[in-house]
Design an enzyme around this catalytic site. Structure first.
Site, PDB file in Angstrom:
ATOM      1  N   SER A 136       0.809  -1.141  -0.077  1.00 40.57           N
ATOM      2  CA  SER A 136      -0.141  -0.144   0.062  1.00 40.57           C
ATOM      3  C   SER A 136       0.809   1.320   0.165  1.00 40.57           C
ATOM      4  O   SER A 136       1.862   1.246   0.889  1.00 40.57           O
ATOM      5  CB  SER A 136      -0.744  -0.050   1.335  1.00 40.57           C
ATOM      6  N   LYS A 162      -1.072  -0.761  -4.554  1.00 40.68           N
ATOM      7  CA  LYS A 162      -2.146  -0.112  -4.036  1.00 40.68           C
ATOM      8  C   LYS A 162      -1.864   1.326  -3.867  1.00 40.68           C
ATOM      9  O   LYS A 162      -0.995   1.577  -2.931  1.00 40.68           O
ATOM     10  CB  LYS A 162      -3.034  -0.838  -2.850  1.00 40.68           C
ATOM     11  N   LEU A 163      -2.676   2.329  -4.581  1.00 37.53           N
ATOM     12  CA  LEU A 163      -2.470   3.473  -4.321  1.00 37.53           C
ATOM     13  C   LEU A 163      -3.534   4.385  -3.515  1.00 37.53           C
ATOM     14  O   LEU A 163      -4.614   3.979  -3.629  1.00 37.53           O
ATOM     15  CB  LEU A 163      -2.369   4.470  -5.669  1.00 37.53           C
ATOM     16  N   LYS A 164      -3.141   5.052  -2.392  1.00 34.67           N
ATOM     17  CA  LYS A 164      -3.896   5.569  -1.438  1.00 34.67           C
ATOM     18  C   LYS A 164      -4.441   6.772  -2.343  1.00 34.67           C
ATOM     19  O   LYS A 164      -3.582   7.512  -3.010  1.00 34.67           O
ATOM     20  CB  LYS A 164      -3.459   5.768  -0.226  1.00 34.67           C
ATOM     21  N   ASP A 190      -7.249   2.988  -3.215  1.00 27.12           N
ATOM     22  CA  ASP A 190      -8.052   2.871  -1.624  1.00 27.12           C
ATOM     23  C   ASP A 190      -8.160   4.132  -1.351  1.00 27.12           C
ATOM     24  O   ASP A 190      -7.227   5.043  -1.147  1.00 27.12           O
ATOM     25  CB  ASP A 190      -7.154   2.289  -0.697  1.00 27.12           C
ATOM     26  N   ASN A 192     -10.319   5.119   1.383  1.00 26.77           N
ATOM     27  CA  ASN A 192     -10.490   5.534   2.655  1.00 26.77           C
ATOM     28  C   ASN A 192     -11.792   6.184   2.880  1.00 26.77           C
ATOM     29  O   ASN A 192     -11.684   7.249   3.730  1.00 26.77           O
ATOM     30  CB  ASN A 192      -9.341   5.800   3.808  1.00 26.77           C
ATOM     31  N   GLU A 215     -11.205   0.624  -3.576  1.00 25.29           N
ATOM     32  CA  GLU A 215     -11.555   0.061  -2.108  1.00 25.29           C
ATOM     33  C   GLU A 215     -12.071   1.257  -1.289  1.00 25.29           C
ATOM     34  O   GLU A 215     -11.486   2.555  -1.647  1.00 25.29           O
ATOM     35  CB  GLU A 215     -10.083  -0.326  -1.454  1.00 25.29           C
ATOM     36  N   ASP A 240     -13.737  -2.085   2.771  1.00 24.43           N
ATOM     37  CA  ASP A 240     -12.781  -2.326   3.812  1.00 24.43           C
ATOM     38  C   ASP A 240     -13.500  -1.942   5.121  1.00 24.43           C
ATOM     39  O   ASP A 240     -14.445  -2.761   5.963  1.00 24.43           O
ATOM     40  CB  ASP A 240     -11.537  -1.608   3.485  1.00 24.43           C
ATOM     41  N   LYS A 264      -9.576  -7.694   7.297  1.00 26.33           N
ATOM     42  CA  LYS A 264      -8.799  -7.300   8.365  1.00 26.33           C
ATOM     43  C   LYS A 264      -9.541  -7.861   9.633  1.00 26.33           C
ATOM     44  O   LYS A 264     -10.265  -7.474  10.085  1.00 26.33           O
ATOM     45  CB  LYS A 264      -8.730  -5.699   8.247  1.00 26.33           C
ATOM     46  N   GLY A 292      -4.176  -4.793   5.769  1.00 27.10           N
ATOM     47  CA  GLY A 292      -3.126  -4.648   6.779  1.00 27.10           C
ATOM     48  C   GLY A 292      -3.137  -3.027   7.497  1.00 27.10           C
ATOM     49  O   GLY A 292      -3.949  -2.490   7.229  1.00 27.10           O
TER      50      GLY A 292
HETATM   51  C1  NPQ Z   1      -6.345   0.435   4.765  1.00 22.67           C
HETATM   52  N1  NPQ Z   1      -4.192   0.069   5.436  1.00 22.67           N
HETATM   53  O1  NPQ Z   1      -6.318  -0.542   4.073  1.00 22.67           O
HETATM   54  C2  NPQ Z   1      -5.351   0.468   5.962  1.00 22.67           C
HETATM   55  C3  NPQ Z   1      -5.509   1.869   6.418  1.00 22.67           C
HETATM   56  C4  NPQ Z   1      -4.321   2.468   7.457  1.00 22.67           C
HETATM   57  C5  NPQ Z   1      -1.902  -0.698   4.666  1.00 22.67           C
HETATM   58  O2  NPQ Z   1      -3.462   0.908   3.342  1.00 22.67           O
HETATM   59  C6  NPQ Z   1      -1.649   3.435  11.304  1.00 22.67           C
HETATM   60  C7  NPQ Z   1      -2.332   2.319  11.605  1.00 22.67           C
HETATM   61  C8  NPQ Z   1      -1.572   4.053   9.936  1.00 22.67           C
HETATM   62  C9  NPQ Z   1      -3.246   2.032  10.828  1.00 22.67           C
HETATM   63  C10 NPQ Z   1      -2.587   3.948   7.954  1.00 22.67           C
HETATM   64  C11 NPQ Z   1      -3.283   0.182   4.446  1.00 22.67           C
HETATM   65  C12 NPQ Z   1      -2.631   3.755   9.070  1.00 22.67           C
HETATM   66  C13 NPQ Z   1      -3.208   2.368   9.417  1.00 22.67           C
HETATM   67  C14 NPQ Z   1      -3.658   3.524   6.865  1.00 22.67           C
HETATM   68  C15 NPQ Z   1      -4.103   1.814   8.593  1.00 22.67           C
HETATM   69  O3  NPQ Z   1      -7.295   1.295   4.480  1.00 22.67           O
HETATM   70 MG    MG Z   2      -8.408   0.284   3.190  1.00 24.09          MG
END
Ligand code: NPQ
Ligand code: MG
Length: 369
Positions: A136, A162-164, A190, A192, A215, A240, A264, A292
């Protein structure tokens, strides 16, 4: 014969990240992780809590998780003994707090499996001995920085990127990565929960780039709107944050709100419920993958075991330790040919290294049972 639990240690560790990780909900440069150790007369079990320092990804946060564990969840398991299923039932009267529940149940499960000599992978039903890994990639200040980061991960062997994304950082970075790395790169995004249904037109522009999925584009509680959005995009939708249980997964699939699920364990209250999410999705032909939460080796070990289940047909965010930490608290997870090996030892199959753990510990608390 029930094995009694003597008590539970709640420990906090400070884990600086190798680089700040930016998402649509904030930037994190160090993880403040709650580590749970369940102690019995003849053994112990470990887990970590996924909660962040602040309630941004979801409503849980690490001080709150420690509080609810100390005051309600740990006292509730005094009668249940060393039995992860019984623990699940014992904490059920308390609503929410799934990350806290997951950490406690995982530590109990680790102790239970160590005692019986079975690995997490074998217990959960793993169908393979290694899993393909994705990574990610956070939001960056410039597209140039992003391309450098992606280039490094591709060189390390990650099989999926995976790009945020967020409004203002979506089509341009995706186009740049496609132009630079070609159409064969497995690529997804993703958000969020950073968009609304009014952004459907902007999100539809991503249809041109052959993404595996988008996502969690919309708010956590917007299942119906995700279903509407799905009807306006060619790119598959993955949920998610919206999926907090197997029941939510069933509802989302039934509604047409997603065609992929990010599993998760922490978000759904533990590995037993995570397996039920997998089972529901698999019964409907919906692919799942393991998400993750910037876990240390303790949490990563169990995630890799889960990711080996047969319905996990897409690469997960099960990255190597070095993606996040210069020094992990366990032996580091190292990518080989884009894969991580599923640990085979009893329980999690890994243990915190006492010296490293001592160095990063910021507090310890003992809750006797
Ligand atoms: C997700 N994780 O899929 C999460 C979001 C995420 C790997 O993209 C600290 C602790 C910072 C948990 C940042 C990935 C975080 C975190 C992003 C979870 O949406
Ligand atoms: Mg996510």
């Amino acid at each position: 014969m029930k094995t009694k639990i003597s008590g539970v240690e709640l420990r906090r560790i400070a884990m600086p990240l190798v680089a700040p990780f930016r998402t649509s909900f904030g930037v994190e440069s160090s993880r403040d992780v709650l580590v749970v150790r369940v102690v019995t007369p003849d053994g112990e079990g470990w887990a970590e809590c996924a909660a962040m320092s602040e309630p941004r990804y979801c409503s849980e946060y690490v001080d709150g998780a420690q509080d609810v564990l100390r005051r309600f969840l740990i006292p509730a398991l005094s009668g249940s003994g060393l039995d992860a299923d019984a623990l699940g039932r014992a904490v059920e009267p308390f609503t929410g707090h799934r990350m806290a529940k997951s950490a406690l149940q995982t530590a109990v499960l680790d102790a239970q499996l160590r005692a019986s000599g079975e690995s997490f992978g074998s217990f959960l039903g793993a169908a393979r001995d290694r899993v393909p890994c994705g990574v990610s990639v956070g939001i960056m200040d410039t597209v140039g920085e992003l391309l450098d980061a992606v280039e490094g991960y591709v060189a390390e062997g990650y099989v999926r990127i995976k790009l945020k994304i967020e409004p203002g950082w979506d089509v341009a970075p995706v186009r740049a990565v496609r132009e630079r790395f070609g159409d064969d790169l497995l690529l997804q995004v993703d958000a969020n929960a950073a968009y609304s249904l009014a952004d459907a037109g902007q999100l539809a522009k991503l249809d041109d780039f052959g993404l595996l999925m988008i996502e969690q584009p919309l708010a956590n509680d917007d299942l119906v709107q995700h279903a509407r959005l799905a009807g306006r995009l060619r790119t598959p939708l993955c949920l998610d944050e919206s999926i907090e249980s197997a029941a939510h997964a069933a509802a989302a699939i039934e509604l047409g709100a997603c065609s992929v699920i990010n599993v998760k364990p922490a978000r759904v209250g533990g590995y037993l419920e995570a397996r039920r999410v997998h089972d529901v999705a698999r019964a409907h032909g919906v692919p799942v993958w393991c998400g993750g939460m910037l876990e240390t080796g303790i949490g990563r070990a169990a995630n890799v075991a889960l990711a080996a289940l047969p319905g996990f047909t897409l690469p997960g965010d099960t990255s190597g330790s070095s993606r996040y930490f210069a020094t992990d608290v366990t032996e580091p997870f190292v990518l080989r040919e884009g894969h991580l090996d599923v640990p085979t030892g009893p329980g999690l199959g890994v243990e915190p290294l006492p010296d490293v753990l001592a160095e990063v510990t910021t507090s310890r608390e003992w809750i006797a049972l």
